[in-house]
Motif scaffolding. Structure first.
Motif, PDB file in Angstrom:
ATOM      1  N   ASN A   1       0.827  -1.196   0.000  1.00  0.00           N
ATOM      2  CA  ASN A   1       0.000   0.000   0.000  1.00  0.00           C
ATOM      3  C   ASN A   1       0.871   1.260   0.000  1.00  0.00           C
ATOM      4  O   ASN A   1       0.601   2.219  -0.738  1.00  0.00           O
ATOM      5  N   LEU A   2       1.914   1.252   0.818  1.00  0.00           N
ATOM      6  CA  LEU A   2       2.818   2.408   0.860  1.00  0.00           C
ATOM      7  C   LEU A   2       3.537   2.586  -0.478  1.00  0.00           C
ATOM      8  O   LEU A   2       3.693   3.712  -0.965  1.00  0.00           O
ATOM      9  N   ILE A   3       3.948   1.490  -1.079  1.00  0.00           N
ATOM     10  CA  ILE A   3       4.600   1.563  -2.394  1.00  0.00           C
ATOM     11  C   ILE A   3       3.611   2.069  -3.439  1.00  0.00           C
ATOM     12  O   ILE A   3       3.963   2.896  -4.297  1.00  0.00           O
ATOM     13  N   ASN A   4       2.370   1.615  -3.368  1.00  0.00           N
ATOM     14  CA  ASN A   4       1.343   2.114  -4.296  1.00  0.00           C
ATOM     15  C   ASN A   4       1.127   3.615  -4.130  1.00  0.00           C
ATOM     16  O   ASN A   4       0.910   4.332  -5.114  1.00  0.00           O
ATOM     17  N   ASN A   5       1.163   4.094  -2.888  1.00  0.00           N
ATOM     18  CA  ASN A   5       1.032   5.533  -2.656  1.00  0.00           C
ATOM     19  C   ASN A   5       2.165   6.290  -3.337  1.00  0.00           C
ATOM     20  O   ASN A   5       1.946   7.361  -3.914  1.00  0.00           O
ATOM     21  N   LEU A   6       3.372   5.735  -3.271  1.00  0.00           N
ATOM     22  CA  LEU A   6       4.500   6.402  -3.929  1.00  0.00           C
ATOM     23  C   LEU A   6       4.340   6.349  -5.446  1.00  0.00           C
ATOM     24  O   LEU A   6       4.723   7.292  -6.140  1.00  0.00           O
ATOM     25  N   SER A   7       3.760   5.282  -5.951  1.00  0.00           N
ATOM     26  CA  SER A   7       3.476   5.218  -7.388  1.00  0.00           C
ATOM     27  C   SER A   7       2.500   6.325  -7.783  1.00  0.00           C
ATOM     28  O   SER A   7       2.658   6.951  -8.828  1.00  0.00           O
ATOM     29  N   ALA A   8       1.522   6.573  -6.925  1.00  0.00           N
ATOM     30  CA  ALA A   8       0.577   7.665  -7.184  1.00  0.00           C
ATOM     31  C   ALA A   8       1.313   8.995  -7.229  1.00  0.00           C
ATOM     32  O   ALA A   8       0.978   9.869  -8.037  1.00  0.00           O
ATOM     33  N   CYS A   9       2.319   9.147  -6.378  1.00  0.00           N
ATOM     34  CA  CYS A   9       3.108  10.379  -6.370  1.00  0.00           C
ATOM     35  C   CYS A   9       3.838  10.571  -7.700  1.00  0.00           C
ATOM     36  O   CYS A   9       4.001  11.694  -8.168  1.00  0.00           O
ATOM     37  N   ILE A  10       4.278   9.467  -8.286  1.00  0.00           N
ATOM     38  CA  ILE A  10       4.996   9.537  -9.552  1.00  0.00           C
ATOM     39  C   ILE A  10       4.041   9.860 -10.698  1.00  0.00           C
ATOM     40  O   ILE A  10       4.344  10.657 -11.573  1.00  0.00           O
TER      41      ILE A  10
ATOM     42  N   GLU B   1       3.815  17.423   0.812  1.00  0.00           N
ATOM     43  CA  GLU B   1       3.415  16.900   2.124  1.00  0.00           C
ATOM     44  C   GLU B   1       3.032  15.415   2.025  1.00  0.00           C
ATOM     45  O   GLU B   1       3.465  14.601   2.843  1.00  0.00           O
ATOM     46  N   PHE B   2       2.226  15.062   1.032  1.00  0.00           N
ATOM     47  CA  PHE B   2       1.817  13.671   0.831  1.00  0.00           C
ATOM     48  C   PHE B   2       3.035  12.801   0.518  1.00  0.00           C
ATOM     49  O   PHE B   2       3.186  11.701   1.050  1.00  0.00           O
ATOM     50  N   GLU B   3       3.923  13.314  -0.350  1.00  0.00           N
ATOM     51  CA  GLU B   3       5.112  12.561  -0.731  1.00  0.00           C
ATOM     52  C   GLU B   3       6.007  12.303   0.478  1.00  0.00           C
ATOM     53  O   GLU B   3       6.416  11.172   0.730  1.00  0.00           O
ATOM     54  N   ARG B   4       6.322  13.361   1.223  1.00  0.00           N
ATOM     55  CA  ARG B   4       7.205  13.207   2.387  1.00  0.00           C
ATOM     56  C   ARG B   4       6.590  12.303   3.446  1.00  0.00           C
ATOM     57  O   ARG B   4       7.282  11.482   4.039  1.00  0.00           O
TER      58      ARG B   4
ATOM     59  N   LYS C   1      17.894  11.223  -2.867  1.00  0.00           N
ATOM     60  CA  LYS C   1      17.627  11.722  -4.223  1.00  0.00           C
ATOM     61  C   LYS C   1      16.390  12.617  -4.221  1.00  0.00           C
ATOM     62  O   LYS C   1      16.367  13.658  -4.874  1.00  0.00           O
ATOM     63  N   TYR C   2      15.380  12.195  -3.480  1.00  0.00           N
ATOM     64  CA  TYR C   2      14.166  13.004  -3.378  1.00  0.00           C
ATOM     65  C   TYR C   2      14.499  14.369  -2.802  1.00  0.00           C
ATOM     66  O   TYR C   2      14.048  15.399  -3.311  1.00  0.00           O
ATOM     67  N   ASP C   3      15.292  14.404  -1.745  1.00  0.00           N
ATOM     68  CA  ASP C   3      15.669  15.674  -1.128  1.00  0.00           C
ATOM     69  C   ASP C   3      16.434  16.558  -2.109  1.00  0.00           C
ATOM     70  O   ASP C   3      16.260  17.772  -2.116  1.00  0.00           O
ATOM     71  N   ALA C   4      17.238  15.949  -2.960  1.00  0.00           N
ATOM     72  CA  ALA C   4      18.015  16.714  -3.941  1.00  0.00           C
ATOM     73  C   ALA C   4      17.137  17.226  -5.077  1.00  0.00           C
ATOM     74  O   ALA C   4      17.296  18.356  -5.538  1.00  0.00           O
ATOM     75  N   VAL C   5      16.190  16.407  -5.519  1.00  0.00           N
ATOM     76  CA  VAL C   5      15.336  16.756  -6.658  1.00  0.00           C
ATOM     77  C   VAL C   5      14.144  17.597  -6.213  1.00  0.00           C
ATOM     78  O   VAL C   5      13.708  18.495  -6.916  1.00  0.00           O
ATOM     79  N   GLY C   6      13.587  17.279  -5.030  1.00  0.00           N
ATOM     80  CA  GLY C   6      12.487  18.059  -4.494  1.00  0.00           C
ATOM     81  C   GLY C   6      11.105  17.565  -4.858  1.00  0.00           C
ATOM     82  O   GLY C   6      10.114  18.129  -4.454  1.00  0.00           O
ATOM     83  N   ARG C   7      11.032  16.503  -5.648  1.00  0.00           N
ATOM     84  CA  ARG C   7       9.733  15.933  -6.019  1.00  0.00           C
ATOM     85  C   ARG C   7       9.975  14.539  -6.548  1.00  0.00           C
ATOM     86  O   ARG C   7      11.012  14.266  -7.119  1.00  0.00           O
ATOM     87  N   ILE C   8       9.008  13.665  -6.350  1.00  0.00           N
ATOM     88  CA  ILE C   8       9.133  12.325  -6.892  1.00  0.00           C
ATOM     89  C   ILE C   8       8.866  12.401  -8.383  1.00  0.00           C
ATOM     90  O   ILE C   8       7.763  12.624  -8.830  1.00  0.00           O
TER      91      ILE C   8
ATOM     92  N   TYR D   1       9.905  10.066 -11.556  1.00  0.00           N
ATOM     93  CA  TYR D   1      10.468   8.765 -11.857  1.00  0.00           C
ATOM     94  C   TYR D   1      11.748   8.857 -12.694  1.00  0.00           C
ATOM     95  O   TYR D   1      12.738   8.195 -12.405  1.00  0.00           O
ATOM     96  N   ASP D   2      11.741   9.679 -13.731  1.00  0.00           N
ATOM     97  CA  ASP D   2      12.902   9.758 -14.617  1.00  0.00           C
ATOM     98  C   ASP D   2      14.126  10.363 -13.941  1.00  0.00           C
ATOM     99  O   ASP D   2      15.245  10.079 -14.333  1.00  0.00           O
ATOM    100  N   ARG D   3      13.922  11.163 -12.919  1.00  0.00           N
ATOM    101  CA  ARG D   3      15.047  11.848 -12.277  1.00  0.00           C
ATOM    102  C   ARG D   3      15.472  11.206 -10.971  1.00  0.00           C
ATOM    103  O   ARG D   3      16.558  11.466 -10.489  1.00  0.00           O
ATOM    104  N   ILE D   4      14.633  10.374 -10.368  1.00  0.00           N
ATOM    105  CA  ILE D   4      14.920   9.900  -9.020  1.00  0.00           C
ATOM    106  C   ILE D   4      15.267   8.408  -8.969  1.00  0.00           C
ATOM    107  O   ILE D   4      15.948   7.967  -8.068  1.00  0.00           O
ATOM    108  N   ILE D   5      14.801   7.617  -9.878  1.00  0.00           N
ATOM    109  CA  ILE D   5      15.065   6.173  -9.872  1.00  0.00           C
ATOM    110  C   ILE D   5      16.404   5.913 -10.535  1.00  0.00           C
ATOM    111  O   ILE D   5      16.771   6.442 -11.496  1.00  0.00           O
TER     112      ILE D   5
END
Length: 91
Positions: free
Chosen positions: A10-19, A26-29, A78-85, A87-91
């Motif tokens: 479920n938590l991983i699915n939430n992160l997929s929604a962020c992508i 706030e939701f992402e963090r 990576k998230y802290d460096a990029v500032g947003r989830i 996919y192309d920049r963080i994975i």
């Protein structure tokens, strides 16, 4: 353990929604923090079970857990460096 795995998915699915959608920082963090905490707790519980039951490759399995935690922490850096989830920049 099955309930733990469902929660982790479920938590991983939430992160997929962020992508896939703009969900906001706030939701992402919140979900990243919850994923890290829950993953640590789940892996610790699994390690305790393995030790209690004399799992023959405990050290090797624990190393896999440590690698997973390291990967998740790297993702957060990576998230802290990029500032947003993104996919192309963080994975």
């Amino acid at each position: 353990m099955d309930k733990d795995h469902k929660k982790l998915l479920n938590l991983i699915n939430n992160l997929s929604a962020c992508i896939l959608c703009t969900t906001g920082e706030e939701f992402e963090r919140h979900n990243l923090s919850e994923l890290i905490a829950y993953t640590r707790n789940h892996l610790k519980a699994a390690e305790d079970l393995l030790q209690t039951n004399g799992y023959p490759d405990y050290e090797g399995h624990k190393a896999q857990h440590d690698q997973m935690i390291s990967y998740v922490e790297s993702f957060v850096r990576k998230y802290d460096a990029v500032g947003r989830i993104d996919y192309d920049r963080i994975i």
